[in-house]
Scaffold this active site. Structure first.
Site, short mmCIF file in Angstrom:
data_model
loop_
_atom_site.label_atom_id
_atom_site.label_comp_id
_atom_site.label_asym_id
_atom_site.label_seq_id
_atom_site.Cartn_x
_atom_site.Cartn_y
_atom_site.Cartn_z
N LYS A 260 24.05 -33.44 -29.06
CA LYS A 260 23.49 -34.03 -27.83
C LYS A 260 22.02 -34.36 -28.02
O LYS A 260 21.52 -35.37 -27.53
CB LYS A 260 23.62 -33.01 -26.70
N LYS B 260 42.33 -37.04 -24.71
CA LYS B 260 42.53 -36.20 -23.52
C LYS B 260 41.37 -35.24 -23.23
O LYS B 260 40.92 -35.15 -22.08
CB LYS B 260 43.85 -35.41 -23.62
N GLN C 232 38.83 -37.13 -21.43
CA GLN C 232 39.23 -37.42 -20.05
C GLN C 232 39.00 -36.19 -19.16
O GLN C 232 38.50 -36.29 -18.04
CB GLN C 232 40.71 -37.81 -19.99
N CYS D 197 2.02 -20.64 -43.43
CA CYS D 197 1.67 -19.53 -42.56
C CYS D 197 1.83 -18.21 -43.30
O CYS D 197 1.02 -17.87 -44.14
CB CYS D 197 2.50 -19.60 -41.28
N LEU D 198 2.94 -17.48 -43.08
CA LEU D 198 3.15 -16.26 -43.85
C LEU D 198 3.05 -16.54 -45.35
O LEU D 198 2.50 -15.75 -46.12
CB LEU D 198 4.53 -15.67 -43.51
N GLU E 115 -0.03 -6.40 -40.90
CA GLU E 115 1.31 -6.51 -40.30
C GLU E 115 2.33 -5.60 -41.00
O GLU E 115 3.24 -5.09 -40.37
CB GLU E 115 1.78 -7.97 -40.37
N HIS F 239 1.32 -24.52 -39.44
CA HIS F 239 2.68 -24.97 -39.79
C HIS F 239 2.71 -26.48 -39.93
O HIS F 239 3.01 -27.18 -38.96
CB HIS F 239 3.67 -24.53 -38.71
N GLU G 114 4.86 -28.33 -41.19
CA GLU G 114 6.19 -28.92 -41.01
C GLU G 114 6.40 -29.44 -39.59
O GLU G 114 7.21 -30.33 -39.35
CB GLU G 114 7.29 -27.90 -41.37
#
Ligand code: GLN
Length: 536
Positions: A18, A191, A194, A384-385, A408, A512, A514
């Protein structure tokens, strides 16, 4: 002129594309000179996808304004090349949280709060505000989920109300369904389509256009049948067969007259989509014969959706150089455990991307990947990382700070050398009040560096999503040892791009890149990586 709206719903099952249909419709309008944007209404109860697992939900796509959105917004931006804003993403969770906090503030004066009209009005307000703030002629609105889902009902009700009130000349409804193929009867079945349209009618919506998906060419009689049973003009039933590249979809829809169909209904005048850029790009994709393998060293292995923008950015880098890229997944946990096959895979690829990520898992493996690339002169792009990893590896193996790590991964502060750490002062300057640095920030590039050569510019603007930063205490030690800080924030406080001197291509960005790559305009860092691989 106030905006017009095209709502896109999906039926029969999920994952039909979609988002691609919405993005392709908008791309065709944009190519016809219509000012357009796309937004997503998502039925889930999370306030935003910022805290959702990429493993379950796919990557978090960050916009210029720092909004954390889901991967559909990435498709939208890649297809229409218009920077979207946080207004363009609405979740049920956000709608409810706003209505409930207004209720607590007494805004409803003791009235009874209900899904209709309070929740639906809030959704509509957000749709109309997004269109007004984006200043568009047409806002394409994708409704997440599948028609018939319990949680999607309020969004469909908004579509119904807007169409009833504003009329079909202002609000258009498009529906995407699947035509399953039954081998035994040798035909595509209509179907389910429909029934899906009947379900839409049950809530008061008649689609103006139906897109039918199938894994094969769809004969005209089938489209005719769909038109007849669903009460839609035959010319408004548009086949959406599976294609080699999603970037063919706008070309296919345009060929079926989608611009004219939309323009006839919404009164947009004569539209002639100029899609030559798309045609040239798609031809390049189709004609590329040389295959270039690029290693992707991550932890959500073989999960395209978790690294969708990275994969698309690598692909765009390939398109720019007329080659086809193939991702080779490198599992950093296996590298960490010295698994032979994984090491062989890593040794085989000619260039490696270490993408963004959070948490300790696979970190030691990523450091080994960086070491391998540095010592073997293998092109390395750290996102990034991946750029933090580059600094940690360099600190350990070149500066001999053997316990170097990021704060971290060392909550207990066992290491004395946090070459990457959290800067408490940043907390107050961050846009959203949280501890993450989110959204687009300017970055100044140092002359005569690889970054300068790639960007060919001294000021850039890139999107961030991270908490930790390069530790400035180590700047001197690093730069004395051929580690280049080639990009910084304008106040020189934050390290944004790092590179290894005397290496063919070893570069990492705290942002980032990307997120700003577009299919026909490869991001300089990714174009540079592919170039380094194909021209050793
Ligand atoms: N975990 C790191 C940080 O928070 C990197 C984040 C990322 O790669 N997006 O700084």
């Amino acid at each position: 002129m106030s905006a017009k709206y095209i709502f896109v719903t999906g039926g029969v099952c999920s994952s039909l594309g979609k988002g691609i249909v919405a993005a392709s419709t908008a791309a065709i309008l944009k190519a016809s000179g219509v000012k357009v944007a796309i937004m997503k209404l998502d039925p889930y109860l999370n306030v935003d996808p910022g805290t959702m697992s990429p493993f379950q939900h796919g990557e978090v796509f960050v916009l210029d304004d720092g909004a954390e959105t889901d991967l559909d917004l990435g498709h939208y931006e890649r297809f229409i090349d218009v920077p979207l804003t946080g207004d363009c993403t609405v979740t049920t969770g956000r709608v409810y949280s706003e209505v409930l906090s207004e209720e607590r503030d007494g805004k409803y004066l003791g009235g009874t709060i209900q899904i209709v009209p309070h929740i639906t009005n809030k959704i509509r307000e957000k749709v109309e505000r997004a269109a007004a703030n984006m200043g568009v002629d047409v806002m394409v609105v994708e409704i997440g989920g599948t028609v018939g889902d319990i949680e999607g009902e309020p969004f469909l009700e908004v579509l119904r109300e807007m169409k009833a009130e504003l009329g079909s000349g202002i609000v258009m409804s498009m529906h995407l369904t699947l035509l399953p193929f039954l081998a035994a009867s040798g035909e595509l079945k209509t179907k389910p389509t429909q029934l899906s349209v009947r379900e839409l009618r049950r809530v008061g919506i008649t689609p103006d256009v139906i897109f039918t998906r199938a894994d094969m060419d769809i004969p005209q009689e089938i489209l005719k049948k769909v038109a007849f049973f669903c009460g839609v003009d035959e010319s408004n039933v548009i086949p959406a067969p599976t294609v080699k590249s999603i970037y063919q979809v706008p070309l296919n829809f345009a060929e079926r007259g989608l611009a004219q169909i939309v323009s006839a209904q919404l009164g947009l005048g004569e539209l002639t989509p100029q899609l030559s850029e798309w045609q040239v790009g798609v031809d390049k994709i189709m004609n590329a014969s040389e295959v270039v393998e690029v290693g992707l060293a991550g932890k959500y292995n073989e999960l395209d959706d978790a690294y969708l923008s990275v994969i698309e950015a690598i692909r765009a880098g390939g398109i720019a150089h007329g080659v086809k890229t193939k991702i080779v997944w490198i599992d950093t946990e296996k590298i960490e455990q010295d698994e032979k096959n994984e090491w062989a895979k890593m040794r085989n690829v000619k260039g490696i991307v270490v993408p963004g990520g959070f948490g300790e898992r696979g970190i030691e493996g990523k450091i080994k990947v960086a070491e391998h690339c540095r010592t073997e002169q293998k092109p390395y792009l750290g996102l990034c990382l991946g750029s933090q990893i580059m600094a940690i590896e360099f600190a350990r193996n070149v500066l001999n700070l053997t316990d170097a790590t990021s704060e971290e991964f060392d909550e207990l502060h066992k290491s004395k050398n946090h070459v990457v750490h959290f800067i408490p002062e940043q907390r107050t300057i961050r846009k959203k009040g949280g501890t993450m640095r989110l959204g687009a920030y300017p970055c100044l590039i140092k002359k005569d560096t690889l970054a300068h050569k790639l960007y060919n510019s001294q000021e850039i603007n890139e999107r961030h999503r991270h908490r930790y930063e390069f530790n400035n205490q180590y700047r001197e030690a690093f730069t004395e040892a051929d580690f280049v800080i080639s990009g910084q924030s304008p106040d020189n406080e934050l390290v944004e791009i790092v590179e290894v001197k005397n290496h063919r291509f070893m570069i990492g960005s705290q942002f980032h890149p990307e997120l700003k790559s577009r299919p026909w305009r490869a991001h300089p860092l990714f174009a540079g990586l592919i170039s380094a691989i194909v021209n050793p």
